[in-house]
Enzyme design. Structure first.
Site: not given
Ligand code: ZN
Length: 254
Positions: A74-75, A125, A129, A167, A220
């Protein structure tokens, strides 16, 4: 697990029933407060626990009959760490899934292209964010998702259908937005806490204890410990005879 609407209706019926009984026999007001607090607690915890599926259906594990797992990042994409992770995945002949943030795709389109060119899966995603994402209304959530999908399409040519909520939060507004966008929500069943636990060996230990066929692992690609964790994990999976696949493959029945 019951859906949000069912939980709310059930709580209302219980409250009404108590109200009727209260008419004949005096009932302590603490009972009313307790029912309300229980409703609130279940809904609040449920918004952070995708596998309860209170607000929306989410894929939190794959086919358990095959010795396969999916690593998800993620991210990103991140200029420093995503290339290192892609290199590791290549050297282990592993495929992964990258849930990218729209604004990061805008900043590093070449990395989004590399992810897809090397056979990995890319997912949405959100665009920003934002820490307040859980408080966004339906319209704004739809905008965020559509904007990121459009970027993915323009930059990689992929028509994306996957979404991982920032999240891991789901709530009624996100559920309404997803009804409109029809994304498949992808959760996880192995949370690594890689951004919280500082020692890579401890993160690895935590993941390894929880892995089973069909696991979806959350990592991540945004911090310096990630490449070390990924390398250790790929070594472990190879040793244990697991195939590391993208989320699309993990969901296949055969
Ligand atoms: Zn995230």
């Amino acid at each position: 697990m019951l859906k949000f609407g069912q939980i709310t209706i059930l709580s209302a019926i219980v409250l009404l029933t108590i109200g009727v009984i209260d008419f004949f026999f005096e009932i302590s007001s603490i009972l009313y407060v307790t029912i309300f607090l229980l409703w609130f607690l279940i809904v609040a915890l449920g918004s952070f626990t995708m596998r309860w599926r209170i607000f929306t259906t989410a894929v939190t594990k794959g086919n358990q009959n095959k010795k396969q797992v999916a690593i998800t990042f993620d991210d990103g994409p991140n200029a420093e760490f995503t290339p290192q992770i892609l290199q590791l995945l290549k050297s282990y002949n592993a495929k992964a899934t990258f849930f990218c943030i729209g604004k990061h795709i805008e900043n590093h389109p070449e990395l989004a292209q590399q992810i897809v060119a090397e056979g990995h899966t890319i997912g949405n995603h959100s665009y920003s964010h934002a820490t307040s994402f859980g408080f966004f209304r339906k319209k704004r959530i739809v905008e965020e998702l559509s904007k990121t999908d459009a970027l993915i399409k323009k930059i990689t040519g992929v028509k994306n259908t996957l979404f991982r909520p920032p999240y891991g939060v789901t709530n009624p507004s996100i559920a309404k937005a997803l009804n409109k966008t029809s994304h498949t929500v992808i959760g996880w069943n192995v949370r690594s806490y890689d951004t919280v636990i500082k020692k890579p060996t401890q993160v690895l230990d935590r993941i390894q204890k929880r892995i089973s066929p069909g696991s979806i692992i959350l990592l991540h690609d945004t911090h310096s410990r990630c490449p070390e964790i990924v390398e250790g994990l790929l070594q472990f999976l190879k040793k244990e005879g697991y195939q590391t696949v993208a989320i699309d493959t993990l969901q296949e029945k055969n």
